[in-house]
Design an enzyme around this catalytic site. Structure first.
Site: not given
Ligand code: PGA
Ligand code: ZN
Length: 431
Positions: A40, A153, A162, A203, A240, A290, A317, A342, A370, A393
């Site tokens: 995502s 996910h 999440e 995850e 999230d 988030e 994010d 990230k 991650h 996370k």
């Molecule tokens: P992604 O998801 O690694 O698939 O982008 C993680 C997030 O949205 O925080």
């Molecule tokens: Zn996110």
């Protein structure tokens, strides 16, 4: 002096190809790193270069990104002396020459950047966290564990991506992770008892077909209590929902809408969605939210920050993509109060550190993360400790590409001894 640079195609946790890079300094100090991969993703992330050759890995091969390391980057780097991470990263950025690393690919560039940091740590005989930032004392993070997976996910009925538990009332990282695992295993029995499947998503969190999104929260709270902990006092919640994935922009000046595409198919305006978050925050012990608004809904984010930005931690994010230029715009416009970190969204160690320093200078938090496609590389554990980020996370309580980061944090905590302190609840903005 860099004496060796080499990349190869390896696999991530979803079985998709990704880039691994090896760097050697002075013929003897080695560093190796692997780039992760998101599902995502934010629209403004640095380019993940894929071959788009349908005959290999359904188009997902990374042979071009690998070849860019083994040709252009190798020619530029081998035989050169780079004193600092910034010098190396600036050379890579200049060699690529595009604003989003689309020429060489951020997947190859990041692997080289991290491999160099690890090789330098090896040359100086220090752990990676100390190579990234040399301090007398470090903070061990609260592990925010993603125990129920939905959204992109998992193949289930849950719209939000999440649902995390944050075991913060502990005297050490080791005890926090134990508390989290106890809740994770309790949740498994609870789901089983209610007739839900206990298979896990990308995850490592459970991915049951729940009746409603808030059932996920209720089940987790029940599991926390059943495991012997007090919701809100010992263990709080982080979410999230990844709402960029739900957002549909309006046409002809009409406002955009959020569609609950996996459950009811119903839609909500930004205002209604913000109302939902306000009611969840008043009902449940949520300390961090988030991407409560979509990356293209800055007006929604503005309202959302005005409503909740002084109550809990609001992390951007997709909207910021770990990009210091975009984060600066967010700071100027009072959007969120924390940024998700990230490394592969921006593509080098130096730019990641720059984003974190910009956040701290403006009293924003940094939540290290991650990707949903991960590997055995544990760099984010060291990064979190190096910058005293206080929370990260990196998945639920199972699957080795997730718990490898927890294991690295256990090692770091042991090694630091009295020079390391567990962050606890105050790691979260407004707590
Ligand atoms: P992604 O998801 O690694 O698939 O982008 C993680 C997030 O949205 O925080
Ligand atoms: Zn996110």
């Amino acid at each position: 002096e860099i004496t060796h640079v080499h990349a190869r195609e390896v696999l991530d946790s979803r079985g998709n190809p990704t880039v691994e890079a090896d760097i050697t300094l002075s013929g003897q100090h080695h560093g190796r790193a692997i780039s992760p991969s998101g599902a995502s993703t934010g629209e403004k992330e640095a380019t993940e270069l894929r071959d788009a050759d349908p005959k290999r890995y359904q188009g997902k091969g990374v042979q071009k990104a690998v070849s860019n390391v083994n040709n252009q980057m190798r020619r530029r780097l081998v035989g050169q002396l780079f004193d600092t991470q910034a010098q190396l990263d600036e050379a890579l950025i200049a060699l690529d020459g595009t604003p989003n690393k689309s020429a060489l690919g951020a997947n190859g560039i990041l692997a080289v950047s991290i491999a160099f940091a690890k090789a330098q740590a090896a040359a100086r005989q220090v752990p990676l966290y100390r190579q990234l930032a040399d301090r007398s004392h470090y903070t061990l993070p609260v592990p925010c564990m993603n125990v129920i997976n939905g959204g992109r996910h998992a193949d289930n009925t849950v719209d939000f991506q999440e649902f995390m538990i944050a075991p913060h009332n502990a005297d050490s990282f080791a005890n926090a992770i134990r508390m989290g695992e106890e809740v994770f295993h309790t949740l498994k029995s609870l789901l089983k008892g209610k007739g839900y499947v206990t298979a896990v998503g990308d995850e490592g969190g459970f991915a049951p077909d729940l009746k409603a999104n808030d059932e996920a929260v209720e089940l987790i709270l029940e599991a926390i209590s059943q495991a012997g902990y007090r919701p809100g006092t010992d263990i709080s919640l982080c979410l999230d929902p990844a709402t960029s994935e739900l957002y549909e922009a309006g046409t002809n000046g009409a406002p955009g809408l959020y569609r609950f595409f996996k459950s009811t198919k119903k839609t909500m305006t930004s205002q209604e969605l913000n109302g939902l978050w306000e009611s969840w925050v008043s009902q449940y012990p949520i300390v961090l939210l988030e991407d409560g608004m979509g990356e293209n809904d800055w007006a929604g984010w503005h309202q959302h920050t005005a409503a909740l930005g002084s109550k809990i931690e609001l992390v951007g994010d997709d909207i910021f993509c770990t990009n210091p230029l975009i984060l600066q715009q967010g700071i100027d416009q009072h959007i969120a109060n924390s940024v998700l970190i990230k490394l592969n969204q921006i593509g080098t160690v130096t730019e990641t550190l720059r984003t974190m320093e910009l956040a701290y200078a403006n009293n924003y938090g940094c939540f290290v993360s991650h990707r949903s496609g991960e590997t055995e590389d544990t760099t984010i554990a060291d990064l979190t400790v190096a910058l005293n980020a206080g929370h990260l996370k990196t998945g639920s309580g199972c699957r080795s590409e997730r718990v490898s980061k927890f294991n690295q944090l256990l090692r770091i905590e042991e090694e630091l001894g009295s020079a390391g302190k567990f962050a606890g609840l105050k790691a979260f903005k407004n707590q």
